[in-house]
Motif scaffolding. Sequence first.
Motif, PDB file in Angstrom:
ATOM      1  N   HIS A 180      15.233  -0.778  -5.282  1.00 28.90           N
ATOM      2  CA  HIS A 180      13.998  -0.177  -4.798  1.00 28.90           C
ATOM      3  C   HIS A 180      14.098   0.282  -3.358  1.00 28.90           C
ATOM      4  O   HIS A 180      13.163   0.858  -2.846  1.00 28.90           O
ATOM      5  CB  HIS A 180      12.848  -1.177  -4.930  1.00 28.90           C
ATOM      6  N   ARG A 181      15.245  -0.009  -2.758  1.00 29.51           N
ATOM      7  CA  ARG A 181      15.306   0.236  -1.326  1.00 29.51           C
ATOM      8  C   ARG A 181      15.079   1.708  -1.013  1.00 29.51           C
ATOM      9  O   ARG A 181      14.366   2.066  -0.078  1.00 29.51           O
ATOM     10  CB  ARG A 181      16.646  -0.241  -0.774  1.00 29.51           C
ATOM     11  N   GLY A 182      15.681   2.561  -1.854  1.00 28.92           N
ATOM     12  CA  GLY A 182      15.546   3.997  -1.617  1.00 28.92           C
ATOM     13  C   GLY A 182      14.098   4.433  -1.668  1.00 28.92           C
ATOM     14  O   GLY A 182      13.598   5.103  -0.755  1.00 28.92           O
ATOM     15  N   ARG A 183      13.391   3.954  -2.702  1.00 29.02           N
ATOM     16  CA  ARG A 183      12.003   4.357  -2.832  1.00 29.02           C
ATOM     17  C   ARG A 183      11.166   3.843  -1.664  1.00 29.02           C
ATOM     18  O   ARG A 183      10.320   4.540  -1.121  1.00 29.02           O
ATOM     19  CB  ARG A 183      11.441   3.819  -4.146  1.00 29.02           C
ATOM     20  N   ARG A 184      11.460   2.583  -1.277  1.00 23.05           N
ATOM     21  CA  ARG A 184      10.698   2.017  -0.162  1.00 23.05           C
ATOM     22  C   ARG A 184      10.905   2.816   1.100  1.00 23.05           C
ATOM     23  O   ARG A 184       9.975   3.059   1.852  1.00 23.05           O
ATOM     24  CB  ARG A 184      11.149   0.575   0.086  1.00 23.05           C
ATOM     25  N   ARG A 185      12.155   3.205   1.297  1.00 22.88           N
ATOM     26  CA  ARG A 185      12.441   4.016   2.491  1.00 22.88           C
ATOM     27  C   ARG A 185      11.614   5.289   2.469  1.00 22.88           C
ATOM     28  O   ARG A 185      11.030   5.684   3.475  1.00 22.88           O
ATOM     29  CB  ARG A 185      13.926   4.386   2.514  1.00 22.88           C
ATOM     30  N   VAL A 186      11.553   5.918   1.294  1.00 21.99           N
ATOM     31  CA  VAL A 186      10.825   7.177   1.186  1.00 21.99           C
ATOM     32  C   VAL A 186       9.343   6.952   1.482  1.00 21.99           C
ATOM     33  O   VAL A 186       8.724   7.668   2.285  1.00 21.99           O
ATOM     34  CB  VAL A 186      11.004   7.785  -0.224  1.00 21.99           C
ATOM     35  N   VAL A 187       8.776   5.899   0.840  1.00 17.07           N
ATOM     36  CA  VAL A 187       7.360   5.605   1.060  1.00 17.07           C
ATOM     37  C   VAL A 187       7.109   5.319   2.534  1.00 17.07           C
ATOM     38  O   VAL A 187       6.160   5.834   3.137  1.00 17.07           O
ATOM     39  CB  VAL A 187       6.917   4.410   0.188  1.00 17.07           C
ATOM     40  N   ASP A 188       7.998   4.511   3.107  1.00 14.41           N
ATOM     41  CA  ASP A 188       7.849   4.151   4.518  1.00 14.41           C
ATOM     42  C   ASP A 188       7.857   5.404   5.391  1.00 14.41           C
ATOM     43  O   ASP A 188       6.975   5.608   6.226  1.00 14.41           O
ATOM     44  CB  ASP A 188       8.986   3.204   4.917  1.00 14.41           C
ATOM     45  N   ALA A 189       8.844   6.263   5.141  1.00 14.62           N
ATOM     46  CA  ALA A 189       8.968   7.467   5.962  1.00 14.62           C
ATOM     47  C   ALA A 189       7.763   8.374   5.765  1.00 14.62           C
ATOM     48  O   ALA A 189       7.212   8.926   6.737  1.00 14.62           O
ATOM     49  CB  ALA A 189      10.256   8.209   5.604  1.00 14.62           C
ATOM     50  N   THR A 190       7.299   8.490   4.519  1.00 12.79           N
ATOM     51  CA  THR A 190       6.159   9.370   4.249  1.00 12.79           C
ATOM     52  C   THR A 190       4.919   8.882   4.984  1.00 12.79           C
ATOM     53  O   THR A 190       4.229   9.645   5.671  1.00 12.79           O
ATOM     54  CB  THR A 190       5.860   9.414   2.737  1.00 12.79           C
ATOM     55  N   MET A 191       4.641   7.561   4.832  1.00 15.54           N
ATOM     56  CA  MET A 191       3.432   7.026   5.457  1.00 15.54           C
ATOM     57  C   MET A 191       3.521   7.146   6.970  1.00 15.54           C
ATOM     58  O   MET A 191       2.537   7.503   7.632  1.00 15.54           O
ATOM     59  CB  MET A 191       3.234   5.555   5.067  1.00 15.54           C
ATOM     60  N   THR A 192       4.687   6.824   7.522  1.00 17.71           N
ATOM     61  CA  THR A 192       4.844   6.952   8.966  1.00 17.71           C
ATOM     62  C   THR A 192       4.582   8.388   9.395  1.00 17.71           C
ATOM     63  O   THR A 192       3.881   8.641  10.380  1.00 17.71           O
ATOM     64  CB  THR A 192       6.270   6.529   9.382  1.00 17.71           C
TER      65      THR A 192
END
Lengths: 301, 299
Positions: A23-35
């Motif tokens: 899930h790390r990839g998805r989390r990174r994407v979500v994190d980057a998007t929200m930021t």
Amino acid sequence: MTDTIVAAPITRRQQIVQAPIRHRGRRRVVDATMTGILAAVMIACVAVLLWVLGYVASIGLQFLGPEFLTQTPPGNPADAGGGFVNGIIGSVEIVGIATAIAVPLGMSAAVLIVEYGGRLARWVSFLTDVLVGVPTIVTGAFVYAIWVTQFGFSGLAGAVALALVMLPLVIRSTAEMLRLVPAELREASLALGVTKARTITSIVLPTARTGVITGVMLAVARAMGETAPLLLTALGNDLFTEVNPTHRMSTLSLQIFGSAITGYKAAQARAWAGALTLIAIVLIATIVARLASRRTFTSGR
Amino acid sequence: MTTPEPTNVPVKIRTVVTERAPSDISGLENETIDAALPGRTGSRVEIRDLSAFYGSHLAVTGVNLIVEPTEVTALIGPSGCGKSTVLRCVNGMHLNTPTGRVQGQVLIDDINILGKGVDPVLVRRNVGMVFQRPNPFPTMSIYDNVVAGLRLGRRGRRTSEYDDIVEVSLTRAGLWPEVKDRLKAAGSSLSGGQQQRLCIARALAVEPRVLLMDEPCSALDPISTLVIEDLIAELKASYTIIIVTHNMQQAARVSDTTAFLTVPGLGQAGALVEIGPTSRIFSNPNEKATEDYITGKVG
Ligand SMILES: Nc1ncnc2c1ncn2[C@@H]1O[C@H](COP(=O)(O)OP(=O)(O)OP(=O)(O)O)[C@@H](O)[C@H]1O
Ligand SMILES: [Mg+2]
């Protein structure tokens, strides 16, 4: 050659171990998007603020000079030059008086609501909510009806109207800050044999001080910009500098309004300079209040 | 547990405990200051048939206990059995909670402090309290925290005496060596354990006769805990101490008398099960419930 290697079947154990990695990839994407979204929203807010400030400053600075801060407007609004010194004095004086009325009253009401409670407190709280919703032009009309019709237009009447505008803001913000003071501090003080009144003045209010001052400054800034309640009370006076608050007075907000609605370029230029001056006064007042509210530990050895 | 804001209590003005002569601390300038105040003891505390309510909810009932001066009494029992509530009745703080009500009596030196016409301010001048969570006044320096009770309570001490009082109180709380060079620093700049000792110093500075401690060590490390336990042992010569604790070893170490409270059943009010000398309660309790609790079978 390495890309031909076939992965071994994944065991349940490996699945569990690898779960976070999958899930790390998805989390990174979500994190980057929200930021990114949050950063964009923040930039948008700050940008609007800077735009307003920058716009006012860029035009206002062209006309703001020593003359503006020392002279009254010219007799003919079409003429260039002159200044708003009477409005600056009027604003500071009227808002000063309004603050002197609204802050003690508002803080007392907030203390009553939060620290004492009871039927009276509930009524005060209810009236505060009502007062917040009253349009400021109505406040002006009210003061006109009960004060100006008897004693005439005056800076004092304007100050009363502004105090009525400030009062609910001060009560609400102060009450909010008092509620944030932990009950443990009150109990600690009471447990030392300190009276309730002394606990409020010496423990609760100082603990809430920074927040209370911020709330008061917001109310002051609001009052500085108010025009409607002053139209019917302080009225304005562009002929000469008036310092006696029992006479009709001008304020910056009234002068900005009055100058801006004329068709004359010179008058509108003065309105821009006035707007910049107004912002500067509020800013200076806020900074001074901030510095004054800095925590200091004075006594001791 | 929530602690609602205090409200006015409709009881007023009457001296509760006879004013004592201010203790002489002038001879205590030297480095080793004994925690005990020579020539004075604590007050006798007697709780008679105490029931405490929150609104219509009966929190704890049927509490009878006597604490002799110079004794340490420990209140133990499972969470929610009303230990804090009982403690808060002894300085009248329970009546400060909006819905707090009591029945029964708390006698301090034979004066019922829960009676009508008793001024809670005067009660608390003689009954100090240390809370579970350290709560130094955040706007005050270490120094000001210690003298807060004297200054705000208008206790008739001259400002010139404050320096001595601060040193004596901090020394008795075992904090002096750590803070003597930074008395002007914020009280909240200390560590949790230091803050708790600061709160103890603050309570000692007003020289109460009774000291109530509600789980004073629950936020502390073992070393700070030992410091405070040693302190309790020294203080008990001059103060009557009631301590609430969840730590059996601590109760066994510091107390002379132990009272066990429990909730007999779900939804019932807390009640006192057994009280006796600590050594007997821990070695040979009369009640099965006490034994189960102490040996860790319940609670
Ligand atoms: N402010 C309050 N309002 C209503 N009920 C309360 C309040 N404080 C405590 N209670 C109730 O009173 C009972 C006793 O609470 P108390 O805080 O005295 O327990 P305690 O023995 O000190 O527990 P703990 O060991 O967890 O501190 C509990 O049932 C609790 O729900
Ligand atoms: Mg408790």
